[in-house]
Design a protein around this motif. Structure first.
Motif, mmCIF file in Angstrom:
data_model
loop_
_atom_site.group_PDB
_atom_site.id
_atom_site.type_symbol
_atom_site.label_atom_id
_atom_site.label_comp_id
_atom_site.label_asym_id
_atom_site.label_seq_id
_atom_site.Cartn_x
_atom_site.Cartn_y
_atom_site.Cartn_z
ATOM 1 N N LEU A 1 0.584 -2.592 8.755
ATOM 2 C CA LEU A 1 -0.107 -1.338 8.800
ATOM 3 C C LEU A 1 -1.087 -1.718 9.656
ATOM 4 O O LEU A 1 -1.706 -2.752 9.668
ATOM 5 C CB LEU A 1 -0.778 -0.838 7.480
ATOM 6 C CG LEU A 1 0.286 -0.269 6.263
ATOM 7 C CD1 LEU A 1 -0.641 -0.042 5.184
ATOM 8 C CD2 LEU A 1 0.700 0.853 6.766
ATOM 9 N N GLY B 1 8.411 0.370 3.867
ATOM 10 C CA GLY B 1 8.075 -0.128 5.058
ATOM 11 C C GLY B 1 8.280 -1.453 5.394
ATOM 12 O O GLY B 1 8.718 -1.694 6.934
ATOM 13 N N ALA C 1 4.181 -0.057 1.968
ATOM 14 C CA ALA C 1 3.917 -1.152 3.325
ATOM 15 C C ALA C 1 2.805 -1.942 2.792
ATOM 16 O O ALA C 1 1.837 -1.652 1.912
ATOM 17 C CB ALA C 1 3.669 -0.344 4.410
ATOM 18 N N ASP D 1 5.884 -0.753 11.415
ATOM 19 C CA ASP D 1 4.882 0.376 11.683
ATOM 20 C C ASP D 1 5.404 1.841 11.994
ATOM 21 O O ASP D 1 4.795 2.737 12.131
ATOM 22 C CB ASP D 1 3.957 0.062 12.920
ATOM 23 C CG ASP D 1 4.896 -0.017 14.284
ATOM 24 O OD1 ASP D 1 6.248 -0.121 14.303
ATOM 25 O OD2 ASP D 1 4.488 0.073 15.324
ATOM 26 N N THR E 1 0.833 -1.259 0.078
ATOM 27 C CA THR E 1 -0.208 0.066 -0.179
ATOM 28 C C THR E 1 0.795 1.289 0.015
ATOM 29 O O THR E 1 1.809 1.293 0.824
ATOM 30 C CB THR E 1 -0.871 0.003 1.285
ATOM 31 O OG1 THR E 1 -1.771 -1.131 1.172
ATOM 32 C CG2 THR E 1 -1.749 1.164 1.245
ATOM 33 N N LEU F 1 -5.769 2.167 9.343
ATOM 34 C CA LEU F 1 -4.553 3.296 8.848
ATOM 35 C C LEU F 1 -5.183 3.786 7.723
ATOM 36 O O LEU F 1 -5.243 5.002 7.259
ATOM 37 C CB LEU F 1 -3.204 2.923 9.073
ATOM 38 C CG LEU F 1 -2.512 3.978 8.731
ATOM 39 C CD1 LEU F 1 -2.258 5.374 9.636
ATOM 40 C CD2 LEU F 1 -1.046 3.596 8.470
ATOM 41 N N ALA G 1 4.367 3.819 9.056
ATOM 42 C CA ALA G 1 2.968 4.363 9.231
ATOM 43 C C ALA G 1 2.985 5.545 10.155
ATOM 44 O O ALA G 1 2.030 6.117 10.190
ATOM 45 C CB ALA G 1 2.117 3.193 9.606
ATOM 46 N N ARG H 1 1.333 8.969 10.017
ATOM 47 C CA ARG H 1 0.339 9.379 10.624
ATOM 48 C C ARG H 1 0.507 10.890 11.323
ATOM 49 O O ARG H 1 -0.315 11.641 11.441
ATOM 50 C CB ARG H 1 -0.271 8.493 11.608
ATOM 51 C CG ARG H 1 -1.417 8.652 12.291
ATOM 52 C CD ARG H 1 -1.481 7.961 13.551
ATOM 53 N NE ARG H 1 -1.270 6.548 13.543
ATOM 54 C CZ ARG H 1 -2.249 5.389 13.224
ATOM 55 N NH1 ARG H 1 -3.637 6.119 13.151
ATOM 56 N NH2 ARG H 1 -2.149 4.203 13.114
#
Length: 443
Positions: free
Chosen positions: A147, A105, A142, A112, A4, A151, A115, A119
């Motif tokens: 993830l 990732g 990732a 994480d 992703t 998310l 991620a 964020r």
């Protein structure tokens, strides 16, 4: 690898970050230099304990700062270091915001980290009130396993785009891989080309979006339909080829009934029940349909009793042969239709009946149904009526003495008719029948 990508949009013409030594960070996903698994990550600021909840986000942030060309963070743990320092650097209005930072990732010690950085960056950009043209660009690659499940939906907004690498491979991609992997073969050119076209279509249909499997099967399979199930089974049993552990029922796993998409429906992202399989390379959308990995280790079939015979699940083999039929149907039906049209001229020239009577008895009926109409008056012959004769009607005309054919012509007609009839009834041609049909189609 499935993954992703989440990133803020990049304006046209903005320069990307130059390549640097930071692991897992680079200008583009394909060209990012190394990974965090290849080298030691840059240390955090001396004397600063890692922020609770983000022990690796600080290490990633320090490497990003190094990539941006900033000096190494000081020992005082001030805002120039770690996540806080990076967020300040990217939102302070400096030229760093125009750089594209790529984080892979799955190469981070803790997946994480990217991620969490994404964020927090989204929140920092919102708090800073930066206009679109001055917002930083961070691309995080990732897989779902790296993830939090919620998310992608949380960060998807007007300034953050979420792209699922789902359904991006199509039939042309698989066909290209197969064509490049097929070994050269000798033989009569036209016949070889026809058989090769059927073989390539078969590999494409059987393997779908799983390009590694398609490449191996195309390179190692001899192209004969009868040998494809055992050859495919051997490849699927090769643990070096399988991307992750596969249980015996992976080939028949499917969406729950209430989540099953309509045929041909486009899916922008894998459903929650599919994301784990997709992340492991077991499922993808291909050619508008959901496709699962073609199989795994063979399960003993209780219906197979012969000693020493290959044993695998009967339903799995039936599914493979259905794919073979689909490929043959696609590759051969246009050629069979051309051969049928050409053979109507042979039947016209060998008819023992007046052409109007031949058309009335063996041509298509007015309601569209083929076959003779005994006891009906002969209708005027027309080119359309004779051209519409089916192979089965031509064969019946020959058997009933309405058309005189030589033995080679009769053999050709019988082969064309039986092959067309088998494909019409969802039955794949075995190796001898396919080779015999190729001989007749290429004479």
């Amino acid at each position: 690898m499935p993954g992703t990508a989440a990133a803020a949009p990049l304006p046209d013409g903005e320069p990307a970050a130059a390549h640097g030594p930071a692991d897992g960070i680079g200008r583009e996903p394909e060209a990012s230099a190394g990974s965090a698994g290849d080298a030691e990550p840059a240390p955090s600021a001396a004397g600063r304990p890692p922020e609770r909840g983000w022990p690796t986000a600080h290490e990633l942030a320090d490497r990003v700062l190094k990539e941006l060309g900033d000096a190494a963070p000081g020992a005082d743990g001030g805002p120039g270091a770690g996540v806080d320092g990076l967020l300040h650097r990217l939102t302070d209005g400096s030229g760093a915001a125009s750089r594209v930072i790529v984080v892979r990732g799955w190469h981070e010690p803790a997946p994480d980290a990217g991620a969490e950085l994404l964020r927090r960056l989204a929140a920092a950009v919102k708090a800073a009130g930066l206009p679109p043209e001055r917002r930083p660009r961070l691309l995080v690659l990732a897989g779902p396993s790296g993830l939090a499940a919620e998310l992608p939906e949380q960060v998807a907004r007007e300034d953050v785009a979420v792209h699922w690498w789902w359904g991006v491979h199509g039939r042309l991609d698989t066909a290209t891989v197969v064509a490049m992997a097929r070994p050269p073969a000798g033989g009569r050119a036209a016949r070889h080309q026809l058989l090769e076209a059927v073989a390539q279509a078969t590999v494409v249909e059987v393997c779908g979006p799983f390009l590694d499997l398609a490449e191996r099967l195309a390179a190692e399979w001899d192209g004969r339909p009868d040998t494809l199930p055992p050859q495919l089974h051997r490849l699927l049993s090769d643990e070096g080829l399988l991307p992750g552990a596969r249980e015996a029922d992976d080939a028949v796993r499917s969406l729950p009934a209430q989540r099953r998409p309509a045929p041909g429906a486009a899916l922008p992202a894998p459903a929650g029940a599919l994301r784990e399989d997709w992340d492991r390379g077991l499922a993808d959308r291909w050619d508008g349909r959901l496709r699962h990995w073609p199989g795994a280790a063979a399960r003993p079939d209780p219906r197979t009793r012969e000693t020493g015979a290959p044993k695998w699940d009967w339903e799995w083999e039936h599914g493979v042969r259905t794919r073979i039929w689909l490929a043959q149907n696609t590759a051969l039906l246009p050629l069979l239709d051309e051969a049928r049209e050409a053979f109507t001229e042979v039947v016209r020239g060998r008819s023992r009946l007046p052409l109007p009577e031949l058309a009335a008895r063996y041509g298509p009926r007015r309601d569209g149904a083929p076959g003779p109409r005994p006891g009906t008056a002969a209708a005027p012959a027309s080119a359309a009526a004779l051209a519409g004769m089916e192979l089965g009607d031509m064969w019946r005309a020959y058997v009933q003495g309405a058309a005189r054919l030589s033995q080679p012509e009769a053999d050709r007609l019988r082969t064309l008719w039986r092959s067309r009839n088998s494909l019409s009834h969802r039955e794949a041609l075995d190796s001898p029948r396919l080779e015999r049909l190729a001989d007749h189609l290429t004479r």
